[in-house]
Write a protein that holds these residues in place. Sequence first.
Motif, short mmCIF file in Angstrom:
data_model
loop_
_atom_site.label_atom_id
_atom_site.label_comp_id
_atom_site.label_asym_id
_atom_site.label_seq_id
_atom_site.Cartn_x
_atom_site.Cartn_y
_atom_site.Cartn_z
N ARG A 70 14.80 -21.09 7.81
CA ARG A 70 14.53 -22.44 8.29
C ARG A 70 13.89 -23.33 7.23
O ARG A 70 14.06 -24.52 7.24
CB ARG A 70 13.64 -22.39 9.53
N ASP A 71 13.13 -22.74 6.32
CA ASP A 71 12.43 -23.52 5.29
C ASP A 71 11.58 -22.58 4.47
O ASP A 71 12.10 -21.81 3.69
CB ASP A 71 11.59 -24.62 5.95
N THR A 72 10.27 -22.60 4.69
CA THR A 72 9.34 -21.77 3.94
C THR A 72 9.32 -20.36 4.52
O THR A 72 9.29 -20.17 5.73
CB THR A 72 7.93 -22.37 4.00
N ALA A 73 9.31 -19.37 3.63
CA ALA A 73 9.21 -17.97 4.05
C ALA A 73 8.13 -17.30 3.21
O ALA A 73 7.84 -17.73 2.09
CB ALA A 73 10.55 -17.26 3.90
N THR A 77 0.82 -1.21 0.00
CA THR A 77 0.00 0.00 0.00
C THR A 77 0.86 1.26 0.00
O THR A 77 0.34 2.36 0.12
CB THR A 77 -0.93 0.01 1.23
N GLY A 78 2.17 1.09 -0.11
CA GLY A 78 3.07 2.23 -0.18
C GLY A 78 4.31 2.07 0.66
O GLY A 78 5.25 2.85 0.54
N GLY A 79 4.36 1.08 1.50
CA GLY A 79 5.52 0.85 2.36
C GLY A 79 6.33 -0.35 1.92
O GLY A 79 6.21 -0.81 0.79
N PRO A 80 7.15 -0.86 2.82
CA PRO A 80 8.04 -1.98 2.49
C PRO A 80 7.32 -3.33 2.49
O PRO A 80 6.21 -3.48 2.99
CB PRO A 80 9.08 -1.94 3.61
N PHE A 81 8.02 -4.30 1.91
CA PHE A 81 7.66 -5.71 2.05
C PHE A 81 8.48 -6.28 3.20
O PHE A 81 9.56 -5.77 3.51
CB PHE A 81 8.05 -6.51 0.80
N VAL A 82 8.00 -7.38 3.80
CA VAL A 82 8.81 -8.15 4.74
C VAL A 82 8.79 -9.62 4.34
O VAL A 82 7.77 -10.12 3.85
CB VAL A 82 8.36 -8.00 6.22
N LEU A 83 9.92 -10.26 4.55
CA LEU A 83 10.05 -11.71 4.35
C LEU A 83 10.15 -12.31 5.74
O LEU A 83 11.07 -11.99 6.50
CB LEU A 83 11.30 -12.03 3.52
N VAL A 84 9.18 -13.18 6.07
CA VAL A 84 9.05 -13.73 7.41
C VAL A 84 8.93 -15.25 7.30
O VAL A 84 8.25 -15.76 6.41
CB VAL A 84 7.79 -13.15 8.11
N ALA A 85 9.56 -15.97 8.22
CA ALA A 85 9.41 -17.42 8.27
C ALA A 85 7.94 -17.76 8.44
O ALA A 85 7.22 -17.09 9.19
CB ALA A 85 10.23 -18.00 9.43
N LEU A 86 7.49 -18.79 7.74
CA LEU A 86 6.08 -19.18 7.76
C LEU A 86 5.53 -19.31 9.18
O LEU A 86 4.46 -18.79 9.49
CB LEU A 86 5.88 -20.49 6.99
N ASP A 87 6.27 -19.97 10.07
CA ASP A 87 5.80 -20.17 11.44
C ASP A 87 5.69 -18.87 12.23
O ASP A 87 4.98 -18.81 13.23
CB ASP A 87 6.74 -21.12 12.19
N ASP A 88 6.42 -17.84 11.79
CA ASP A 88 6.44 -16.57 12.52
C ASP A 88 5.44 -15.54 11.98
O ASP A 88 5.23 -14.50 12.60
CB ASP A 88 7.84 -15.96 12.49
N VAL A 89 4.82 -15.82 10.85
CA VAL A 89 3.89 -14.86 10.23
C VAL A 89 2.81 -14.39 11.21
O VAL A 89 2.53 -13.19 11.30
CB VAL A 89 3.28 -15.42 8.93
N PRO A 90 2.18 -15.29 11.99
CA PRO A 90 1.12 -14.82 12.91
C PRO A 90 1.61 -13.82 13.96
O PRO A 90 0.82 -13.08 14.54
CB PRO A 90 0.62 -16.10 13.58
N LEU A 91 2.92 -13.78 14.22
CA LEU A 91 3.47 -12.89 15.23
C LEU A 91 3.72 -11.48 14.70
O LEU A 91 3.95 -10.55 15.48
CB LEU A 91 4.78 -13.46 15.77
N TRP A 92 3.71 -11.31 13.38
CA TRP A 92 3.95 -9.99 12.78
C TRP A 92 2.71 -9.12 13.02
O TRP A 92 1.61 -9.48 12.62
CB TRP A 92 4.23 -10.12 11.28
#
Length: 160
Positions: free
Chosen positions: A106-109, A7-22
């Motif tokens: 770790r694997d999937t991001a 929407t105008g800001g950055p992207f983030v690459l996060v480990a699949l297991d950690d996505v809910p914590l973002w």
Amino acid sequence: MKWIETTGGPFVLVALDDVPLWTGHRGDYQQACEVDGATGLVGFGDPERQRTALALWDEPLRTAYLPEHQAFVQWLYADSEDELIQMVNSQISSVAWEDGPSIDVRDTAILFDASIPGMDLASSDSLEIQLGRGVYRVRTADIEPGERQAARVHQLTLNK
């Protein structure tokens, strides 16, 4: 090929297991916006068990993943997707790279708009990538061979 945008800001690459914590716009987004340069690392989650995200910043560009190059390609300009991808494929081996941070994978991001809380993320708003376990260096290059095509590329290379 699947392309995503912010929407105008950055992207983030996060480990699949950690996505809910973002937490996105509810907290972590501001840290991602403070990254100085094209890429940077952002700590998030429980302070006692901090997670790390890779932020892709600078411009909010339409982005896809090219698994054959382990690289995110950001569309600066081109007349068509095919033209842009052919240009990247033909030029990627000869560009001048700028080294960025290293990230432990770790694997999937998942790559997604940093403003979206992980709990609210829809698969249509993200890119899922599969990498082998390891520490990857991020390197960035702008590919501009002519006046009609340009892309920014963020490649993940396994540290040896």
